[in-house]
Design an enzyme around this catalytic site. Structure first.
Site, PDB file in Angstrom:
ATOM      1  N   ASP A 141       0.856  -1.187   0.000  1.00  0.00           N
ATOM      2  CA  ASP A 141       0.000   0.000   0.000  1.00  0.00           C
ATOM      3  C   ASP A 141       0.893   1.237   0.000  1.00  0.00           C
ATOM      4  OD1 ASP A 141      -1.559   2.277   1.029  1.00  0.00           O
ATOM      5  OD2 ASP A 141      -3.142   0.802   1.355  1.00  0.00           O
ATOM      6  N   ASP A 159       0.232   3.951   2.733  1.00  0.00           N
ATOM      7  CA  ASP A 159       0.688   3.564   4.067  1.00  0.00           C
ATOM      8  C   ASP A 159       2.203   3.646   4.172  1.00  0.00           C
ATOM      9  OD1 ASP A 159      -1.913   3.105   4.794  1.00  0.00           O
ATOM     10  OD2 ASP A 159      -1.773   0.915   4.740  1.00  0.00           O
TER      11      ASP A 159
END
Length: 212
Positions: A203, A206
């Site tokens: 991700d 993130d």
């Protein structure tokens, strides 16, 4: 649709750092900046320019400047990690912001922010998003930009999935798809069953900003 994979050795090295699960945020962000610089550099190769005349300390000579101010549109939030590199290369660019949240069940985007100029006609437009996965987010953004008059849009991504590329080509009007360019550092193998790119880099949001 035109696809350009930037296969420069320095781009490959930066991508390797981004892929490595051991790379901490304080190394991930500068590696992304470096790679985004290379990607945007390649993405701007065909920018329209106009001639100018400049005077050096010794003589008058021909020069070049951009024919129109570009627009860079990072997809929030991960696209923000590519924005500083884009603005460093294009300091006169306007910035549009498109905020999308991913539904983890349907994998479809939901818009929460659309701060985009009303008239993009005549401006080169660059959509910034590290991951081109299903293509859903990119399609939402491209349709919005097209509705505002953008033409010949360039998507700048770190990695793309084959499914996302197919979705872009099939999900846009034929003329818009024909004018679309995608610039990426790699086209990866596939999407997994949760619509993440494999091998990918996880991700991106993130890894850039952290997860609290």
């Amino acid at each position: 649709m035109h696809l350009h994979v930037v296969d420069h050795p320095l781009a490959a090295m930066a991508l390797t750092v981004l892929r490595d699960e051991r790379t901490p945020r304080d190394r991930f962000r500068p590696a992304l900046h470096d790679l985004a610089t290379m990607l945007v550099y390649e993405a701007t190769r065909a920018l329209p320019v106009m001639p100018v005349t400049v005077t050096t300390p010794l003589a008058t000579t021909a020069g070049t400047r951009l024919a129109a101010e570009p627009v860079v549109a990072p997809v929030l939030r991960a696209g923000l990690g590519m924005l500083p590199a884009a603005l460093a290369l294009l300091p006169t660019a306007h910035t549009a912001f498109i905020g999308l949240a991913r539904d983890e069940t349907t994998h479809q985007p939901t818009a929460y922010l659309e701060s985009v100029p009303d008239d993009l006609a005549g401006h080169p437009v660059f959509l910034l998003d590290p991951m081109l996965a299903t293509g859903g987010s990119a399609l939402h953004c491209l349709r919005l930009l097209l509705d505002r008059g953008a033409r010949g849009i360039t998507v700048v991504a770190v990695v793309a999935a084959p499914e996302g590329l197919v979705a872009l080509e099939s999900g846009l009007p034929a003329d818009a798809a024909a004018e679309l360019t995608v610039v990426a550092a790699a086209v990866d193998e596939r999407l997994n069953d949760t619509a993440y790119i494999v091998p990918g880099l996880g991700d991106a949001g993130d890894r850039i900003f952290g997860l609290m």
